[in-house]
Design a protein around this motif. Sequence first.
Motif, mmCIF file in Angstrom:
data_model
loop_
_atom_site.group_PDB
_atom_site.id
_atom_site.type_symbol
_atom_site.label_atom_id
_atom_site.label_comp_id
_atom_site.label_asym_id
_atom_site.label_seq_id
_atom_site.Cartn_x
_atom_site.Cartn_y
_atom_site.Cartn_z
ATOM 1 N N LEU A 96 76.064 91.445 53.322
ATOM 2 C CA LEU A 96 77.114 91.348 54.580
ATOM 3 C C LEU A 96 77.138 91.397 55.521
ATOM 4 O O LEU A 96 77.608 90.967 56.425
ATOM 5 N N VAL A 97 75.913 91.673 56.222
ATOM 6 C CA VAL A 97 75.502 91.539 57.661
ATOM 7 C C VAL A 97 74.759 90.066 58.457
ATOM 8 O O VAL A 97 75.171 89.632 59.606
ATOM 9 N N SER A 98 74.711 89.314 57.048
ATOM 10 C CA SER A 98 74.124 88.062 57.167
ATOM 11 C C SER A 98 75.437 87.525 58.231
ATOM 12 O O SER A 98 76.074 86.917 57.800
ATOM 13 N N ARG A 99 74.992 87.126 59.608
ATOM 14 C CA ARG A 99 75.744 86.116 60.212
ATOM 15 C C ARG A 99 76.239 84.594 58.795
ATOM 16 O O ARG A 99 76.769 83.881 59.393
ATOM 17 N N PRO A 103 79.724 83.701 59.750
ATOM 18 C CA PRO A 103 79.477 82.698 60.857
ATOM 19 C C PRO A 103 80.349 83.525 61.748
ATOM 20 O O PRO A 103 79.516 83.465 63.880
ATOM 21 N N THR A 104 81.325 84.205 61.841
ATOM 22 C CA THR A 104 81.990 84.570 63.048
ATOM 23 C C THR A 104 81.558 86.177 63.892
ATOM 24 O O THR A 104 81.569 86.849 63.255
ATOM 25 N N ASN A 105 81.640 86.388 64.769
ATOM 26 C CA ASN A 105 81.441 86.884 65.222
ATOM 27 C C ASN A 105 82.831 88.360 64.960
ATOM 28 O O ASN A 105 83.727 88.620 64.803
ATOM 29 N N THR A 106 81.889 89.507 64.441
ATOM 30 C CA THR A 106 82.647 90.985 64.380
ATOM 31 C C THR A 106 83.341 91.127 65.657
ATOM 32 O O THR A 106 82.445 91.673 66.294
ATOM 33 N N ILE A 107 84.672 91.378 65.445
ATOM 34 C CA ILE A 107 84.968 92.503 66.961
ATOM 35 C C ILE A 107 86.187 93.564 66.445
ATOM 36 O O ILE A 107 86.279 93.480 65.293
ATOM 37 N N ILE A 108 85.231 94.603 67.154
ATOM 38 C CA ILE A 108 85.569 95.624 67.013
ATOM 39 C C ILE A 108 86.703 96.732 67.628
ATOM 40 O O ILE A 108 85.969 95.783 68.929
ATOM 41 N N ARG A 109 87.900 96.699 67.506
ATOM 42 C CA ARG A 109 88.755 97.134 67.977
ATOM 43 C C ARG A 109 89.502 98.892 67.873
ATOM 44 O O ARG A 109 88.804 99.031 66.699
ATOM 45 N N ILE A 110 89.078 99.272 69.500
ATOM 46 C CA ILE A 110 89.212 100.922 69.324
ATOM 47 C C ILE A 110 90.094 101.032 70.619
ATOM 48 O O ILE A 110 90.219 100.725 71.364
ATOM 49 N N GLY A 111 91.570 100.859 69.796
ATOM 50 C CA GLY A 111 92.824 101.012 70.439
ATOM 51 C C GLY A 111 93.365 99.504 71.313
ATOM 52 O O GLY A 111 92.861 98.574 70.623
ATOM 53 N N ASP A 112 93.136 99.948 72.582
ATOM 54 C CA ASP A 112 93.968 98.414 73.197
ATOM 55 C C ASP A 112 92.186 97.759 74.096
ATOM 56 O O ASP A 112 91.856 96.966 74.517
ATOM 57 N N ASP A 113 91.118 98.529 73.099
ATOM 58 C CA ASP A 113 89.299 98.255 73.587
ATOM 59 C C ASP A 113 88.569 97.428 72.344
ATOM 60 O O ASP A 113 89.356 97.964 71.731
ATOM 61 N N VAL A 114 88.368 96.776 72.852
ATOM 62 C CA VAL A 114 87.071 95.575 72.210
ATOM 63 C C VAL A 114 85.543 95.993 72.333
ATOM 64 O O VAL A 114 85.664 95.438 73.789
ATOM 65 N N ILE A 115 85.034 95.344 71.332
ATOM 66 C CA ILE A 115 83.431 95.642 71.148
ATOM 67 C C ILE A 115 82.702 94.252 70.445
ATOM 68 O O ILE A 115 83.379 93.771 69.055
ATOM 69 N N ILE A 282 68.284 88.541 68.158
ATOM 70 C CA ILE A 282 67.278 88.516 67.332
ATOM 71 C C ILE A 282 68.670 88.751 66.550
ATOM 72 O O ILE A 282 68.915 87.913 65.758
ATOM 73 N N LEU A 283 69.077 90.126 66.944
ATOM 74 C CA LEU A 283 70.433 90.419 66.207
ATOM 75 C C LEU A 283 71.886 89.578 66.152
ATOM 76 O O LEU A 283 72.206 89.553 65.678
ATOM 77 N N LYS A 284 71.666 88.830 67.048
ATOM 78 C CA LYS A 284 72.660 88.078 67.092
ATOM 79 C C LYS A 284 73.177 86.974 66.624
ATOM 80 O O LYS A 284 73.916 87.130 66.401
ATOM 81 N N GLN A 285 71.959 86.023 66.576
ATOM 82 C CA GLN A 285 71.177 84.787 65.630
ATOM 83 C C GLN A 285 71.660 85.839 64.065
ATOM 84 O O GLN A 285 72.462 85.230 63.206
#
Length: 361
Positions: A96-99, A103-115, A282-285
């Motif tokens: 499940l973690v594999s790109r 293929p698209t980045n997982t974007i994590i939303r915390i309130g109005d902020d994102v990582i 490496i982890l981003k890939q």
Amino acid sequence: MDQHAELKRLRDELDLVNAELLALINKRGEIAVEIGKVKRAQGIDRYDPVRERQMLESIAASNHGPFETGRLQHVFKEIFKASLELQGEDRTRKLLVSRKQKPTNTIIRIGDDVIGDGSQQLIAGPCAVESEEQVFEVAEQLAKHGVRFMRGGAYKPRTSPYDFQGLGLEGLKMLKKAADAHGLHVITEIMTPSAVESALPYVDIIQVGARNMQNFDLLKEVGRTDKPVLLKRGLSATLEEFMYAAEYIMASGNEQVILCERGIRTYERATRNTLDISAVPILKQETHLPVMVDVTHSTGRKDLLLPTAKAAYAIGADAVMVEVHPFPALALSDANQQLDFNEFDSFIENLTSTFPALNVQ
Ligand SMILES: O=C(O)C(=O)C[C@]1(C(=O)O)C=C[C@@H](O)C=C1
């Protein structure tokens, strides 16, 4: 026929044999992948030396040259290794973690902020919550710089049982109160599955510490929450083990995982741990998850916080974590590696001059 024509004729014939070999080797690879699936379903190890030995002996018995048997056996050993890689690659393809899976980045939303959306985030705060006054002072300092995420240890994993263990839930409530007063998000480590539920109202991102990276019951428990999880790499964890730990969280239903490189244990003593900066790309890939770097726990040195933070953002980290304390010399933990407020001011100033897009106002 002249020599040039003869050479061309023979090469053309060789090209045809190459094409047939290519097709046969890939056909063999497809069969090996199917064998890998059958072995996995039966819980059998992928590598089978007995089977490989049988095939090599068969090649020896069947070979009548011109190649030497040993040379051909070497070629087949490479084919066996390539087959194992195909079988192994198929495993990662399903993660499940594999790109490869997403293929698209997982974007994590915390309130109005994102990582994870390509922005550069900064997480800062004290190693440990020591008092309400302390966390309010830090929260005010972070808010002054527009930092959005405040970390603070309420449950402290310490090498020695005699060291400060943290204020527990009371400390977490203080952290939340200070963060709320300044509009910050709370990141704190939770050490045990039983502590997760009671902590949830006071935390925005659950941190699973390096020593707990393979605490599988804790991974499953935080995987059953809807809170983002900041998973720290284990002190001696391979990246594959790190990704499988994140897989536990996702397999339990929680897709919001942030991977944190915090340094690995090596023979080097110049730093507290060895920051494995190449882990970031490496982890981003390999995964679609946000990747961040903890420059404090990796280096353990104030003089290295700024250069490693710059390196982290430059190599593609989604966020950096750094420890800040009103009076580090009086800190109950990590006294030598926390920035005081003046040092944090210059840290932010230097960082934003190099990375103007850093998400601090
Ligand atoms: O026959 C198997 O068990 C396979 O996995 C296939 C294969 C091969 O390439 O022939 C691959 C790896 C094993 O170590 C042995 C053989």
